[in-house]
Write a protein that holds these residues in place. Structure first.
Motif, short mmCIF file in Angstrom:
data_model
loop_
_atom_site.label_atom_id
_atom_site.label_comp_id
_atom_site.label_asym_id
_atom_site.label_seq_id
_atom_site.Cartn_x
_atom_site.Cartn_y
_atom_site.Cartn_z
N SER A 1 53.55 64.36 20.28
CA SER A 1 54.96 64.36 20.68
C SER A 1 55.38 65.78 21.04
O SER A 1 56.09 66.01 22.03
CB SER A 1 55.83 63.83 19.54
N THR B 1 56.47 67.22 24.86
CA THR B 1 57.86 67.60 25.15
C THR B 1 58.17 69.09 25.14
O THR B 1 59.14 69.52 25.75
CB THR B 1 58.80 66.91 24.15
N ALA C 1 60.42 61.12 21.29
CA ALA C 1 59.70 61.97 22.24
C ALA C 1 59.53 61.25 23.58
O ALA C 1 59.64 61.87 24.65
CB ALA C 1 58.34 62.37 21.67
N THR C 2 59.25 59.95 23.54
CA THR C 2 59.09 59.18 24.77
C THR C 2 60.37 59.17 25.58
O THR C 2 60.36 59.37 26.80
CB THR C 2 58.67 57.74 24.44
N LYS D 1 62.79 61.37 25.45
CA LYS D 1 63.03 62.72 25.95
C LYS D 1 62.14 63.01 27.16
O LYS D 1 62.58 63.58 28.16
CB LYS D 1 62.77 63.75 24.85
N LEU D 2 60.89 62.58 27.07
CA LEU D 2 59.93 62.81 28.14
C LEU D 2 60.41 62.15 29.43
O LEU D 2 60.43 62.78 30.50
CB LEU D 2 58.58 62.25 27.71
N LYS E 1 63.67 63.93 30.79
CA LYS E 1 63.42 65.25 31.37
C LYS E 1 62.70 65.14 32.71
O LYS E 1 63.04 65.85 33.68
CB LYS E 1 62.60 66.09 30.39
#
Length: 809
Positions: A348, A352, A385-386, A388-389, A392
């Motif tokens: 994660s 990120t 994290a997924t 956010k990824l 972004k």
């Protein structure tokens, strides 16, 4: 009564003088026999013991302890009682009572003034009359506790003799732990080691053989060591865990400079068990245990991480990696921010943290390599994290100022389905080319590859364009104009449909009497659109002597349902044998799912299905067959809502019992009760969103592949010649005559570092896609199945002209 001495001789002289005193106050002096003798250090104390005047004997405090409980701490009142009792029964000899200070220094003199009380009660103890008569003395050495004795030096009722030598003999270092030395080996070779109070007191009998560094694991001393200050004979190091013991106590360089969290302590304790202090080298230990002799980078660390079998080994590897990284590298930064050994947390972070970097390009390669390895191991990162990824990456793609799609593509990895979804969306919308995602999403790249089947002739070549359009439509979740145009032409009515359908054989026609086929495998719902995808999977097994031999496109019977076509497939196997079904795209198609995730999931089903067979390949010739294909385009258009019919397979086919007029939207079957849709419009209601469907007459439903694989490679004898070697910008294509190609061979053209497809025209003629011409690039290479065959020189004219800088002069 305080007296200061600067030499032992003077001290000994005064001892004799005091012993024989008969002058003023002799009665009081003899009544109170205790003399406290202060030393700055143990070296002076040892000299006192060794060179003491004759007639002075030793009495050790360890005799006052309970032998069955060697670590049981004597309270200050118990010690006082023992010494006072010894005073009362003192024989006709002088004694040194020691090691007094080595117990007394640990009494609480902060809140309860235990040391003060101890000294006060001892100094006031009177000797028996016969002892007074014989001038008996009890000498109690105190080492390094001048601070605590200061008040008694000023008290005339306390005999305090202080010896100060001119030599600084240093202090002892006491490394104190709570009941353990953590199973570290070899400590006795370099340290004085004691495990309880009894051993601690006995230690001082060794005199100068006591090493300057002492390890003490007495729980009771550990519990009271904070009372020892001030102390000028010892420096104290309290080690409350294995990390402190190894790094601060034993001074091992293990790379970690900050206190680890409590969850890591079991790993530190495990490490301690492997340490022999006499020859331990941390770097060498890790390299030998984990075989990390070549570990030099973050990528090497990730490789080794996956090789570790236990959490301890992963922790050990992480500790070593932090030590050798010198704080540099992207993987190091990700590892340093991990609070645990969780694989999910590590990756994660790797996924990120890049978005917080100003110079993202510096870390792209290292990050992508790590993420590819994680994807191969099916690592899952956190939902946070997924999210956010994805957010972004989407933001960067939408902002040219932030790098746009150019940077966003470089940040994509194969680790998460969220990233693969973005690949599908961006490729389908034309934001990026499929070549740009080949390295991270090869499944999508090869799914979109042309059919490239040399068995297609002029009457069937159109399906190559159709399936290109079908796959584009499927990926975009929107109908491509090419698909609409071909369906409008080829399926304009029942007659036109049957006209093109008759150009294809059935699976039974192709495989009937094929005695060389050992095993048939049925994949329910496998369509022609999967041919390039499967061809690529099989090509990876060439090192295992598994080769693709033949590909056929055949037709399913109408209606394109399992119940109708399974029987036809079953008839191809010997009577009494059951046709093995190895994959089920059909059931998946009918389930509820969302775009574009179902495309990813469908690819996984096909890949796993083929790989499961090839992984168990035993040399037999096998054929993959299918009962029908699937369309994912009917969910995109409205249903026809035809009345008087009963819907089946979500309206891709229907049954009727009353007379039904002819209509160009469907075809009536010979059974007189079944109709099948000729278009993507279902006959009744619209197909549910997210559903694939079958039963109708679109090419993706009615055409299915037959794929034959064996351990024998096809014999090849290719020849190639160039048709036109002069190319200009108005028609930037090259044509070749290529002979010897089988149905499975794929010809391509390499020009100026780019690969172009070669399309079959007629009479063994193949034409390239439009080339991106460059005047200085004059060489083309024909490749068969990605292997170079022949190269040719060409003459290039781009049509560009240079400006005459002197025009007008």
């Amino acid at each position: 009564m305080h007296k200061l001495f600067t030499s032992l001789d003077n001290l000994f002289e005064y001892i004799i003088e005091d012993k024989n005193w008969t002058g003023a106050n002799a009665g009081q002096i003899n009544r109170y026999p205790v003399r406290f003798v202060l030393f700055d250090n143990f070296a002076d104390f040892y000299q006192f013991i060794v060179n003491r005047p004759d007639g002075i004997y030793k009495h050790s405090i360890d005799t006052m302890l309970d032998k069955d409980n060697p670590d049981e701490f004597l309270s200050y009142t118990e010690l006082s009682k023992e010494i006072r009792a010894f005073t009362k029964k003192i024989p006709a000899n002088d004694f040194i009572i020691y090691p007094f200070s080595e117990l007394a220094r640990f009494y609480d003199n902060d809140d309860h003034k235990e040391f003060d009380s101890l000294v006060t009660t001892i100094r006031g103890q009177q000797a028996p009359e016969d002892a007074q008569h014989n001038h008996i003395r009890l000498y109690i050495p105190i080492v390094g506790m001048q601070g605590k004795m200061d008040k008694f030096m000023k008290d005339n009722s306390t005999y305090v003799w202080e010896y100060k030598s001119e030599t600084d003999n240093g202090t002892y270092k006491l490394i104190i732990t709570d009941g353990t030395t953590y199973n570290v080996s070899g400590l006795e070779e370099e340290y004085s080691v004691v495990h309880n109070l009894y051993e601690w007191l006995k230690l001082w009998e060794k005199g100068e053989d006591v090493r300057k560094s002492i390890i003490c694991s007495s729980p009771n001393i550990f519990a009271n060591v904070h009372f020892a200050q001030p102390d000028n004979a010892f420096t104290y190091l309290e080690c409350r865990n294995a990390y402190q013991f190894l790094t601060q106590g034993l001074h091992l360089d293990l790379g970690l400079l900050t206190e680890p969290n409590e969850e890591e302590m079991p790993f530190w304790e495990e490490l301690a068990k492997h340490i022999d202090i006499t020859n331990f080298d941390f770097d060498e230990f890790v390299r030998e245990r984990l075989d990390t002799f070549t570990l030099k980078s973050g990528v090497d660390f990730i490789k080794s991480w996956f090789d570790c079998d236990t959490d301890f080994d992963r922790w050990l590897l992480t500790l070593y990696f932090k030590k050798i990284s010198n704080g540099q590298g992207y993987i190091y930064r990700a590892v340093s921010q991990c609070a645990s050994l969780s694989m999910s947390e590590l990756f994660s972070n790797i996924a990120t943290l890049i978005f917080d970097e100003v110079n993202k390009d510096a870390y792209l390669k290292e990050r992508r390599q790590a993420m590819i390895m994680a994807a191969e191991k099916s690592v899952k990162i956190t939902d946070f994290a997924t999210d956010k990824l994805r957010a972004k990456l989407s933001a960067i793609a939408a902002s040219p100022e932030s790098g746009g799609y150019y940077l966003a593509v470089k940040l994509l990895t194969p680790l998460t389905d969220a990233e693969l979804q973005l690949c599908i969306e961006w490729v389908s919308r034309g934001k990026i080319h499929c070549d740009e995602i080949k390295a991270i999403f090869p499944q999508l790249y090869y799914y979109l590859e042309p059919l490239s089947l040399n068995s297609l002739d002029n009457s069937t070549q159109w399906i190559a364009s159709y399936f290109d359009g079908y796959r584009r439509s499927k990926l975009a979740d929107s109908l491509d104009s090419t698909v609409d145009e071909i369906i409008a032409d080829k399926n304009a009515n029942a007659a036109s449909f049957r006209s093109w359908l008759d150009n294809f054989k059935t699976v039974r026609t192709v495989l009937y009497n094929r005695k060389d086929i050992d095993v048939l495998y049925w994949i329910d719902g496998l369509g022609v659109d999967w041919i390039p995808f499967i061809r690529n999977i099989i090509s990876k097994y060439s090192k295992e002597n598994i080769y693709l031999n033949e590909i056929y496109i055949v037709t399913a019977d109408l209606p394109t349902s399992t119940s109708v076509n399974k029987a036809k497939l079953q008839s191809l196997v010997p009577e009494g044998q059951q046709l093995p079904k190895i994959g089920d795209l059909d059931s998946f198609a009918h389930s509820s799912k969302s775009y574009p995730q179902y495309i990813i999931d469908e690819m996984k089903i096909v890949e796993d299905t083929i790989c499961n067979v090839l992984d168990q390949f035993n040399g037999k010739k096998i054929a993959f067959v299918s009962d029908h294909g699937i369309t994912y385009l009917s969910q995109l258009v409205d249903g026809l809502k035809i009345g008087g019919i009963k819907s089946d397979h979500e309206g891709r086919l229907a049954t009727y019992s009353s007379p039904l007029v002819d209509d160009n939207n469907y075809i009536k079957l010979d059974d007189g009760q079944t109709v099948c849709s000729l278009t993507h419009h279902s006959l009744v209601d619209k197909v549910n969103k997210g559903h694939g469907a079958h039963g109708g007459c679109t090419p993706e439903e009615v055409l299915v592949p037959v794929i034959i694989v064996s351990s024998q490679k096809n014999a090849t004898a290719y020849s190639v010649s160039i048709v036109n070697d002069e190319i200009d910008g108005t028609m930037p294509v090259v044509s070749f005559i290529i002979k010897g190609l089988s149905s499975i061979d794929i010809p391509t053209l390499a020009y100026n570092g780019v690969t172009y497809h070669l399309k079959s025209k007629d009479n063994n003629t193949y034409e390239s896609e439009c080339l991106n011409l460059v005047d200085t690039a004059t060489k083309v290479t024909v490749c068969i199945n990605e292997v170079p065959l022949n190269s040719f020189s060409i003459k290039v004219s781009t049509g560009a002209t240079e400006n005459d800088l002197f025009d007008g002069f």
